[in-house]
Every structure is written in C-alpha cells, then in structure tokens.
Design an enzyme around this catalytic site. Sequence first.
Site, short mmCIF file in Angstrom:
data_model
loop_
_atom_site.label_atom_id
_atom_site.label_comp_id
_atom_site.label_asym_id
_atom_site.label_seq_id
_atom_site.Cartn_x
_atom_site.Cartn_y
_atom_site.Cartn_z
CE LYS A 76 16.00 -0.21 -0.07
NZ LYS A 76 15.42 0.46 1.10
O1 G3P Z 1 12.83 0.55 3.22
C1 G3P Z 1 11.75 0.22 2.46
C2 G3P Z 1 10.49 -0.16 3.20
O2 G3P Z 1 10.76 -0.99 4.27
C3 G3P Z 1 9.55 0.97 3.48
O3 G3P Z 1 8.55 0.65 4.42
O4 G3P Z 1 6.72 1.31 5.94
O5 G3P Z 1 7.59 2.97 4.28
O6 G3P Z 1 6.22 1.04 3.54
P1 G3P Z 1 7.20 1.54 4.55
#
Ligand code: G3P
Length: 216
Positions: free
Chosen positions: A83
Amino acid sequence: MKFFADTADTADIAELAATGLLDGVTTNPSLIAKSGRDFMEVTKEICGLVSGPVSAEVVALDHAGMMREADILRKIADNVCIKVPMTIDGLKTCKALTSDGTMVNVTLCFSANQALLAAKAGATFVSPFVGRHDDNGFDGMALIADIRLIYDNYAYPTEILVASVRHGIHVLEAAKIGADVMTAPPAVIRGLVKHVLTDKGIEGFLADWAKTGQKI
Ligand code: G3P
C-alpha cells in the site's frame, strides 16, 4: 463485489475467514498501532489466514525509501499487496512494483483525477476513502461513480477498492455502482446479515416448530 476486512485484529479476521465470505484484508499504520502488535509478525499471521490480498502500508515518503520497505514487506508472503500513498513518489513506486509483478494498492484517494493517476501507474487497487470524504462535506459515493465511469471508459484493469466504509448503505451503494471491492471494519461486515424481520421470522418459526413436538 469482493469483501475485504479493514483491520489488523487476527481474531476478527479468522472468524470472518471461516464464513467463506472474506476475499482479503486491508491494514494501515493506524490499524497496526491499534492491534498493539509487531507489524511484520501480525502481517505474516494475517497472510496465513486469508488467501486473497493483504494490504501492508509503507511509511517512507520518498521513492527509494518506499522501494526499500516494499522489498521487506513483499517477502512476508505471496499475497502481500503493497500500500502506497497517493503522491508522486507513491505513484512512481506503484509503477515500479507493479511492473515487477507485485500487487499495489494506492491509498488515500479523494478525487477522480487521483484515481486516474493510480490507474495510469498500473495500480492493482485504488482506495477512495468514502467515509472521510463524507465527513468533510463531499459525496463519497459520487466519487466512486466517477471513478467507475472513467475506468470503464478506458478499460483500466485497476480495481476500485471502496475504503473508509462506515455502514451498510456505503456497501449497498458501492455494489450498485459496480465497485470491485469494499473494505470495512469487521463489525460493519457482520452487521450486513442483520435484519429485524429475519430475527423475528426465526423466532416465529421456532415457536411454531416447538408446538409440533417433532425433532429433525
Ligand atoms: O484502510 C483505510 C480506510 O479504510 C480507513 O478508514 O474509517 O479510518 O476512515 P477510516
């Protein structure tokens, strides 16, 4: 649509993997910190729990540093997907790694033009963050629809991985638009099975079955 679990919690991953519904896992530095575990060790364990892609994020910001970290991470297992952030160095790293046969997920995508760049860099996945987009007054799902349109216009093979998913409506809209993958916290994935009428129906059928006095 493929389902990835957005977590580094191995107990949650093992439980979801046992359902046969899990196609991969995404992690990020915040999720690794939340797990309280060693990055390499927990990533290796996750790669053994699922056969699909497991995203492991680099933390270097320069191309050489990203390549060095990616080289360490991709040796963990064959299903590691590197990533990288949506930056010029991240895209350069994406191009180099995918040309070499390594899966790459370009993360922190917040515009359709950024997604276009990820596709041009040969990304395996692009991760638009719909929840964070919504939080900031933008329309996360409109972004997914734009990316779908652009990728279909040019038949780009990069898969749209809907990230920052917060609830079932995000999952539903992603599927309607034709996103390739969605990644969500385990609680959101488990929540998809719930419906008050399903619970009520089971309760009613079991009550009537008890009246028959029969056994299967
Ligand atoms: O892994 C990246 C993403 O899914 C993060 O989600 O909830 O931290 O905005 P969030």
